[in-house]
Write a protein that holds these residues in place. Structure first.
Motif, PDB file in Angstrom:
ATOM      1  N   LYS A 113      -7.752   3.595   7.834  1.00  0.00           N
ATOM      2  CA  LYS A 113      -7.898   2.141   7.413  1.00  0.00           C
ATOM      3  C   LYS A 113      -7.056   1.208   7.960  1.00  0.00           C
ATOM      4  O   LYS A 113      -7.433   0.002   8.602  1.00  0.00           O
ATOM      5  N   LYS A 114      -5.781   1.427   7.586  1.00  0.00           N
ATOM      6  CA  LYS A 114      -4.791   0.426   8.140  1.00  0.00           C
ATOM      7  C   LYS A 114      -4.541   0.355   9.470  1.00  0.00           C
ATOM      8  O   LYS A 114      -4.361  -0.463   9.995  1.00  0.00           O
ATOM      9  N   ILE A 115      -4.732   1.734  10.312  1.00  0.00           N
ATOM     10  CA  ILE A 115      -4.812   1.711  11.598  1.00  0.00           C
ATOM     11  C   ILE A 115      -5.998   0.973  12.232  1.00  0.00           C
ATOM     12  O   ILE A 115      -5.776   0.098  13.060  1.00  0.00           O
ATOM     13  N   PHE A 116      -6.798   0.873  11.616  1.00  0.00           N
ATOM     14  CA  PHE A 116      -8.202   0.003  12.211  1.00  0.00           C
ATOM     15  C   PHE A 116      -7.894  -1.450  11.810  1.00  0.00           C
ATOM     16  O   PHE A 116      -8.327  -2.357  12.778  1.00  0.00           O
ATOM     17  N   LYS A 117      -7.411  -1.723  10.768  1.00  0.00           N
ATOM     18  CA  LYS A 117      -7.045  -3.208  10.405  1.00  0.00           C
ATOM     19  C   LYS A 117      -5.989  -3.555  11.401  1.00  0.00           C
ATOM     20  O   LYS A 117      -6.072  -5.041  11.988  1.00  0.00           O
ATOM     21  N   PHE A 118      -5.009  -2.865  11.854  1.00  0.00           N
ATOM     22  CA  PHE A 118      -3.940  -3.234  12.784  1.00  0.00           C
ATOM     23  C   PHE A 118      -4.479  -3.486  14.034  1.00  0.00           C
ATOM     24  O   PHE A 118      -3.894  -4.257  14.977  1.00  0.00           O
ATOM     25  N   LEU A 119      -5.498  -2.588  14.645  1.00  0.00           N
ATOM     26  CA  LEU A 119      -6.298  -2.737  15.701  1.00  0.00           C
ATOM     27  C   LEU A 119      -7.085  -3.866  15.819  1.00  0.00           C
ATOM     28  O   LEU A 119      -7.769  -4.320  16.802  1.00  0.00           O
ATOM     29  N   ASN A 120      -7.596  -4.272  14.373  1.00  0.00           N
ATOM     30  CA  ASN A 120      -8.674  -5.276  14.418  1.00  0.00           C
ATOM     31  C   ASN A 120      -9.860  -4.894  15.201  1.00  0.00           C
ATOM     32  O   ASN A 120     -10.681  -5.537  15.733  1.00  0.00           O
TER      33      ASN A 120
END
Length: 350
Positions: free
Chosen positions: A211-218
């Motif tokens: 989930k952090k990865i997708f938040k970082f990728l927006n």
């Protein structure tokens, strides 16, 4: 187009992260490692587009067929890829920034994937030099940094490479490179002002990390991130890992597999060596790794013992097939390692 790069601090799961992003919607990755800028003298040079593609496909043909290191056959149609490149880029001359963007776009389309306004480019730069060059072209890039318990990282980087290529890598040049890399790559990336997301190998497959990865990728969450692929084909791991490094560590629910020994370094390193590595890699504490502080008296003792070989360094001196030149080179890098350790100790960091 938003750009991201993946920076590794050793054997920390950067290839795994790249493979997890391979089939994610609106993300462009590549099926392996390549140095895009090496065909140019600098970032401002323009060269013939056709010749560039000829040279690129010749040098990196394994990215589109059988890749020995990654241990996968991607079976990508180079003619179709070339066609898709020239469909978008019609100029006879090209610079390196336009090249990397357009080779990614053509590659993405060749795999049958759709381009949208949200599509991002994620490039695996691997080391400091490649990262510096990429940031010259894309200075505002966000950075994924893969990390791992440095002692586990060192053990894997030494012993796994020893097993994979004993003829060339059972040597102090590799040992010195790896000891130094784990420390200096982290020091390097911490100084970068770009936005960064540190991903611990030990937590790489957990839902909170994904989930952090997708938040970082927006980007919106895509369950394909749980599947490791290259060019949409299942990737089990590179040959050096001898089995999927990540999947072995976790069960189907994403939790740590308790049957896997996560701290083999405790058995393979002596108590003294563990103390030395605790000093060298103390900055990894900020990521939650349990690394004990080393006190002044112990540092003084380390200074006197710094010229003694580590257990894995002794292996390099036991090789019987070394030529005289290779033996001398082995001693040369051993001396470099000794002075490197002394230089770290006398800074009295902790």
């Amino acid at each position: 187009m938003k750009t991201f790069l993946i920076f590794t601090t050793g054997r920390t799961g950067s290839d795994y992260l790249n493979s997890c992003l391979d089939n994610v919607k609106n993300v462009m990755t590549f099926s392996g490692y390549f140095v895009y800028y090496e065909f140019f003298r600098d970032k401002n040079e323009y060269i013939p587009t056709k010749k560039l593609l000829d040279d690129f496909f010749k040098k990196y043909k394994e990215l589109f067929s059988f890749n020995k290191i990654e241990n996968i056959d991607t079976k990508i149609n180079i003619k179709k890829l070339r066609y898709n490149f020239f469909r978008r880029y019609k100029k006879k001359q090209i610079n390196r920034k336009d090249f990397i963007q357009n080779i990614y776009l053509a590659y993405h389309v060749t795999l049958g994937r759709k381009l949208t306004d949200k599509t991002v480019l994620v490039h695996h730069t691997h080391n400091q030099k490649h990262t510096e060059e990429f940031l010259k072209d894309f200075p505002n890039s966000k950075i994924f940094v893969t990390i791992r318990d440095p002692r586990d990282n060192l053990r894997s980087g030494i012993y796994n490479w020893f097993k994979y290529d004993p003829k060339n890598l059972v040597h102090m040049s590799h040992v010195f490179f790896y000891i130094r890399r784990i420390r200096e790559d982290l020091n390097y990336i911490l100084k970068k002002k770009n936005k960064k997301l540190f991903i611990k190998l030990e937590e790489a497959n957990l839902e909170k990390t994904k989930k952090k990865i997708f938040k970082f990728l927006n980007l919106k969450f895509d369950k394909n991130i749980y599947t490791s692929t290259l060019a949409s084909k299942t990737w089990k791991s590179d040959k050096v890992s001898r089995g999927n490094l990540i999947s072995n560590r976790y069960n189907k629910s994403g939790k740590i597999n308790k049957s896997i020994d996560m701290e083999k370094w405790r058995k393979d390193f002596t108590p003294y060596e563990i103390k030395v590595f605790s000093l060298i890699y103390h900055k990894y504490r900020k990521f939650g790794y349990k690394i004990k502080s080393i006190y002044f008296k112990e540092k003084i003792r380390m200074l006197f013992l710094s010229s003694l070989p580590f257990s894995f360094e002794k292996i390099t001196f036991q090789q019987k097939n070394f030529s005289l030149k290779r033996k001398l080179k082995n001693y040369f890098f051993y001396i470099k390692r000794v002075f490197y350790l002394i230089s770290v100790i006398i800074r009295f960091e902790n």
